[in-house]
Design a protein around this motif. Structure first.
Motif, PDB file in Angstrom:
ATOM      1  N   GLY A   1       0.839  -1.193   0.000  1.00 25.07           N
ATOM      2  CA  GLY A   1       0.000   0.000   0.000  1.00 25.07           C
ATOM      3  C   GLY A   1       0.868   1.234   0.000  1.00 25.07           C
ATOM      4  N   GLY A   2       0.311   2.316   0.504  1.00 27.05           N
ATOM      5  CA  GLY A   2       1.060   3.571   0.535  1.00 27.05           C
ATOM      6  C   GLY A   2       1.105   4.219  -0.843  1.00 27.05           C
TER       7      GLY A   2
ATOM      8  N   THR B   1       4.251   4.930  -2.765  1.00 24.11           N
ATOM      9  CA  THR B   1       5.360   4.601  -3.682  1.00 24.11           C
ATOM     10  C   THR B   1       4.950   3.680  -4.836  1.00 24.11           C
ATOM     11  OG1 THR B   1       6.942   4.910  -1.880  1.00 24.11           O
ATOM     12  CG2 THR B   1       7.720   3.687  -3.815  1.00 24.11           C
ATOM     13  N   PRO B   2       4.198   2.601  -4.558  1.00 18.65           N
ATOM     14  CA  PRO B   2       3.929   1.647  -5.639  1.00 18.65           C
ATOM     15  C   PRO B   2       2.869   2.095  -6.652  1.00 18.65           C
ATOM     16  CG  PRO B   2       2.989   0.828  -3.585  1.00 18.65           C
ATOM     17  CD  PRO B   2       3.665   2.116  -3.256  1.00 18.65           C
TER      18      PRO B   2
ATOM     19  N   ASP C   1      -1.171  -5.749   3.376  1.00 18.10           N
ATOM     20  CA  ASP C   1      -1.783  -5.105   4.533  1.00 18.10           C
ATOM     21  C   ASP C   1      -2.881  -4.155   4.064  1.00 18.10           C
ATOM     22  OD1 ASP C   1       0.008  -3.057   3.559  1.00 18.10           O
ATOM     23  OD2 ASP C   1      -0.217  -2.058   5.470  1.00 18.10           O
TER      24      ASP C   1
ATOM     25  N   ASN D   1      -5.864   0.767   0.717  1.00 16.71           N
ATOM     26  CA  ASN D   1      -4.837   0.245  -0.201  1.00 16.71           C
ATOM     27  C   ASN D   1      -5.493  -0.478  -1.375  1.00 16.71           C
ATOM     28  OD1 ASN D   1      -2.694   1.204   1.323  1.00 16.71           O
ATOM     29  ND2 ASN D   1      -2.506  -0.683   2.507  1.00 16.71           N
TER      30      ASN D   1
ATOM     31  N   ARG E   1      -4.918  -2.095  11.851  1.00 16.13           N
ATOM     32  CA  ARG E   1      -4.607  -2.434  10.464  1.00 16.13           C
ATOM     33  C   ARG E   1      -4.704  -3.949  10.356  1.00 16.13           C
ATOM     34  NH1 ARG E   1      -0.971   1.141   7.704  1.00 16.13           N
ATOM     35  NH2 ARG E   1      -1.464   3.289   8.204  1.00 16.13           N
TER      36      ARG E   1
ATOM     37  N   LYS F   1      13.345   8.295   4.193  1.00 20.52           N
ATOM     38  CA  LYS F   1      13.543   6.873   4.553  1.00 20.52           C
ATOM     39  C   LYS F   1      15.001   6.560   4.912  1.00 20.52           C
ATOM     40  CE  LYS F   1       9.278   6.405   3.211  1.00 20.52           C
ATOM     41  NZ  LYS F   1       8.731   5.496   2.194  1.00 20.52           N
TER      42      LYS F   1
HETATM   43  C1  6PG Z   1       0.558   1.136   4.000  1.00 20.69           C
HETATM   44  C2  6PG Z   1       1.726   0.340   3.521  1.00 20.69           C
HETATM   45  C3  6PG Z   1       2.957   0.781   4.262  1.00 20.69           C
HETATM   46  C4  6PG Z   1       3.766   1.560   3.245  1.00 20.69           C
HETATM   47  C5  6PG Z   1       4.864   2.345   3.904  1.00 20.69           C
HETATM   48  C6  6PG Z   1       5.558   3.243   2.870  1.00 20.69           C
HETATM   49  O1  6PG Z   1      -0.519   0.572   4.216  1.00 20.69           O
HETATM   50  O2  6PG Z   1       0.753   2.361   4.088  1.00 20.69           O
HETATM   51  O3  6PG Z   1       1.573  -0.920   3.402  1.00 20.69           O
HETATM   52  O4  6PG Z   1       3.723  -0.249   4.815  1.00 20.69           O
HETATM   53  O5  6PG Z   1       4.314   0.641   2.306  1.00 20.69           O
HETATM   54  O6  6PG Z   1       4.276   3.154   4.918  1.00 20.69           O
HETATM   55  O7  6PG Z   1       4.584   4.134   2.355  1.00 20.69           O
HETATM   56  P1  6PG Z   1       4.947   5.154   1.173  1.00 20.69           P
HETATM   57  O8  6PG Z   1       5.169   4.305  -0.040  1.00 20.69           O
HETATM   58  O9  6PG Z   1       3.713   6.027   1.053  1.00 20.69           O
HETATM   59  O10 6PG Z   1       6.181   5.903   1.597  1.00 20.69           O
END
Ligand code: 6PG
Length: 240
Positions: free
Chosen positions: A42-43, A45-46, A69, A81, A172, A195
């Protein structure tokens, strides 16, 4: 365990490299085992990687999508996510609905939803010990990965596949360390100067894994690949 780390010149280069590798891993899994089970990160970056994957010509009917997650929100919540990946990728291509396995968050009880996802994993894989072909992970500036946050109970769960994570009191749903470490391939996608401090500790020969949970990701019989952009990885000496 095969480990490698690569620092790319920009976030765009990081995403391009990740696209090449993820596409290769998916095609290899389909070739060797007739299908690919991939767990998404999630988040933020991807997201461009998912958008780039939507432009590929892959055997979607042979790919099963899971999440490593999930925030404990409805699927239409901006924090979800699932929503991010569905909009960036999964809705853009012809994925069979049965191949998309979102983490449930509707029971109003994260423990029940975590157990339900564990059962879904075991049903989908046909075994009590699912082995993912590929798990994508991010790393937070605090050193967390998936929803395995520093000094939380989730880090110690060794007898489940899925558990309840805790981010500052917010529940979560997250893969456990044993499930992640049973994967054939784990790829960290890490971008941004925020990071760096966590990465230094995660990559250090010794540091406290309870403080930097990403250190716990050690796929014992698989590969661990860390892809960083320059901003995140500038100070990291890459073994030549
Ligand atoms: C989530 C992700 C989390 C994420 C990291 C990095 O649910 O937010 O699974 O583990 O990968 O927090 O987040 P960024 O890619 O936004 O820096």
């Amino acid at each position: 365990m095969k480990k490698s780390l690569e620092v790319l010149s920009s976030k765009e280069a990081l995403i391009a490299k990740a696209l090449t590798i993820v596409t290769q891993r998916i095609e290899a899994a389909v070739q060797e085992r007739g299908g690919c089970a991939i767990a998404l990160a999630g988040g933020s970056t991807p997201k461009p990687l998912y958008a780039a994957l939507s432009q590929q010509n892959l055997p979607w009917s042979k790919i099963h999508i899971f999440w490593g997650d999930e925030r404990y929100v409805d699927p239409d919540n901006l924090q979800s996510n699932q929503k991010m990946a569905v909009e960036a990728w999964l809705n853009q291509v012809d994925f069979p609905k049965a191949n998309i396995h979102p983490i449930p968050t509707a029971a109003e009880n994260p423990v029940l939803d975590a157990s339900a996802y564990e059962e879904e994993l075991q049903r989908a894989f046909g075994t009590e010990q699912p082995r993912f072909d590929l798990i994508l992970l991010g790393i937070g500036s605090d050193g967390h990965t998936a929803s395995l946050f520093p000094h939380t109970e989730a880090l110690k769960v060794g007898d489940r596949l899925v558990t309840v994570g805790n981010k500052d009191g917010e529940p979560r749903i997250t893969f456990t360390v044993p499930l992640i470490n049973n994967a054939r391939s784990v790829i960290f996608l890490v971008a941004g100067a925020d990071k760096r401090q966590a990465l230094d500790q995660i990559l250090a020969p010794t540091a406290d894994a309870m403080t930097y949970p990403a250190r716990l990701v050690q796929p014992h019989a698989g590969e661990l690949l860390m892809l960083l952009d320059e901003a995140a990885g500038a100070e990291i000496a890459v073994a030549s």
